[in-house]
Design an enzyme around this catalytic site. Sequence first.
Site, short mmCIF file in Angstrom:
data_model
loop_
_atom_site.label_atom_id
_atom_site.label_comp_id
_atom_site.label_asym_id
_atom_site.label_seq_id
_atom_site.Cartn_x
_atom_site.Cartn_y
_atom_site.Cartn_z
N GLY A 31 50.31 -29.37 -3.78
CA GLY A 31 49.85 -28.30 -4.65
C GLY A 31 49.11 -27.24 -3.84
O GLY A 31 48.77 -27.45 -2.68
N ASN A 32 48.88 -26.10 -4.47
CA ASN A 32 48.17 -25.01 -3.80
C ASN A 32 47.64 -24.02 -4.82
O ASN A 32 48.09 -23.99 -5.97
CB ASN A 32 49.05 -24.30 -2.75
CG ASN A 32 50.52 -24.41 -3.06
OD1 ASN A 32 51.04 -23.67 -3.88
ND2 ASN A 32 51.19 -25.35 -2.41
N SER A 46 47.73 -24.74 4.68
CA SER A 46 48.74 -25.79 4.67
C SER A 46 48.20 -27.08 5.27
O SER A 46 47.63 -27.09 6.36
CB SER A 46 49.96 -25.32 5.48
OG SER A 46 50.94 -26.33 5.56
N GLY A 47 48.37 -28.19 4.53
CA GLY A 47 48.13 -29.52 5.08
C GLY A 47 46.72 -29.87 5.45
O GLY A 47 46.50 -30.63 6.39
N SER A 76 52.71 -23.47 2.70
CA SER A 76 54.14 -23.20 2.86
C SER A 76 54.74 -22.55 1.62
O SER A 76 55.83 -21.97 1.68
CB SER A 76 54.89 -24.49 3.19
OG SER A 76 54.76 -25.43 2.13
N GLU A 77 54.04 -22.65 0.49
CA GLU A 77 54.53 -22.07 -0.75
C GLU A 77 54.07 -20.62 -0.93
O GLU A 77 54.14 -20.07 -2.04
CB GLU A 77 54.08 -22.90 -1.96
CG GLU A 77 54.56 -24.33 -1.97
CD GLU A 77 56.07 -24.45 -2.19
OE1 GLU A 77 56.77 -23.42 -2.13
OE2 GLU A 77 56.54 -25.58 -2.40
N HIS A 95 49.52 -24.01 -8.45
CA HIS A 95 50.75 -24.79 -8.32
C HIS A 95 50.38 -26.26 -8.19
O HIS A 95 49.67 -26.65 -7.26
CB HIS A 95 51.54 -24.34 -7.10
CG HIS A 95 52.66 -25.26 -6.72
ND1 HIS A 95 53.55 -25.77 -7.63
CD2 HIS A 95 53.02 -25.78 -5.50
CE1 HIS A 95 54.41 -26.55 -7.00
NE2 HIS A 95 54.11 -26.58 -5.71
N HIS A 97 51.57 -30.63 -8.67
CA HIS A 97 52.66 -31.61 -8.65
C HIS A 97 52.40 -32.63 -9.76
O HIS A 97 52.58 -33.83 -9.57
CB HIS A 97 52.73 -32.32 -7.30
CG HIS A 97 53.26 -31.47 -6.20
ND1 HIS A 97 53.46 -31.95 -4.92
CD2 HIS A 97 53.65 -30.18 -6.16
CE1 HIS A 97 53.94 -30.98 -4.15
NE2 HIS A 97 54.06 -29.89 -4.88
N TYR A 116 51.53 -25.92 -30.94
CA TYR A 116 51.39 -24.46 -30.93
C TYR A 116 50.74 -23.93 -29.66
O TYR A 116 50.80 -22.73 -29.37
CB TYR A 116 50.59 -23.98 -32.15
CG TYR A 116 49.15 -24.41 -32.17
CD1 TYR A 116 48.19 -23.71 -31.44
CD2 TYR A 116 48.74 -25.52 -32.92
CE1 TYR A 116 46.85 -24.10 -31.45
CE2 TYR A 116 47.41 -25.91 -32.93
CZ TYR A 116 46.47 -25.20 -32.20
OH TYR A 116 45.16 -25.58 -32.21
N HIS A 157 59.79 -31.04 -8.91
CA HIS A 157 58.77 -30.52 -8.01
C HIS A 157 57.38 -30.47 -8.64
O HIS A 157 56.48 -31.19 -8.22
CB HIS A 157 59.20 -29.12 -7.54
CG HIS A 157 58.36 -28.55 -6.46
ND1 HIS A 157 58.84 -27.61 -5.55
CD2 HIS A 157 57.05 -28.73 -6.13
CE1 HIS A 157 57.88 -27.27 -4.72
NE2 HIS A 157 56.78 -27.94 -5.05
N TYR A 210 43.21 -13.92 -29.09
CA TYR A 210 42.34 -15.09 -29.21
C TYR A 210 41.32 -15.14 -28.08
O TYR A 210 41.59 -14.73 -26.96
CB TYR A 210 43.19 -16.37 -29.20
CG TYR A 210 42.40 -17.63 -29.38
CD1 TYR A 210 41.92 -18.02 -30.62
CD2 TYR A 210 42.13 -18.46 -28.28
CE1 TYR A 210 41.20 -19.20 -30.79
CE2 TYR A 210 41.40 -19.63 -28.44
CZ TYR A 210 40.94 -19.99 -29.68
OH TYR A 210 40.22 -21.15 -29.84
#
Length: 215
Positions: A31-32, A46-47, A76-77, A95, A97, A116, A157, A210
């Site tokens: 994730g990132n 990264s990592g 990397s994303e 992002h 996982h 909803y 993914h 809202y």
Amino acid sequence: MSALRLAEQRGEVIDIARRMTSDRLVVGTSGNVSVRSGDLVAVTPSGVEYDELRPVDIPLVDLSGEVVEGELKPTSELPMHLTAYVEHDAGAVVHTHSLHATALSLLRDEVPAVHYQLADYGGAVRVADYATFGTDALAVSMSEALRDRNGCILRNHGTVTVGNSLTKAYNRARQLEWLCELWLTAAKLGDPAVLSDEELAHCSTLFAGYGQSVR
């Protein structure tokens, strides 16, 4: 931008990255997270274990992906994050996982309207076609699924959610995981009832106005 504001944003990125782990939306360094301010983006590297991160470890990149500050490589994303900013005017990107959303992506092309709360995403949350992680192809696939929406699922993914702030983007990531768990839980027992397209559109209109701010 002031040095103070940049430090705040880098700190926010770390806070949300650590929450992803504690809320079990990611495992390890998967994730990132990123947030935009003007033409710069603060994004997780990264990592690197999230518990080890300091604000100075969060790279700053421009919208072309060039690192303008920081010694660590961005996630990397990064192509996916930049696409969300350039093509969808996002203020922040999360992002994950997450388990249930990824599981649903193996079975469905969109999240069924079992609640909803889906209206907060602008309508049915789509599942993007699979592409290898970190590639431009994945960014393109995500962008199509994210069209007119605040979130999508990447097949096999994870999820991508956006918002005008990191808090909003992250809350959408958590809510999307809950929505997917809800459908999967009900589907074990039968065929879940779903809301009509008309009702979901009506709720989307209500969601547009809202919420309120506190001082």
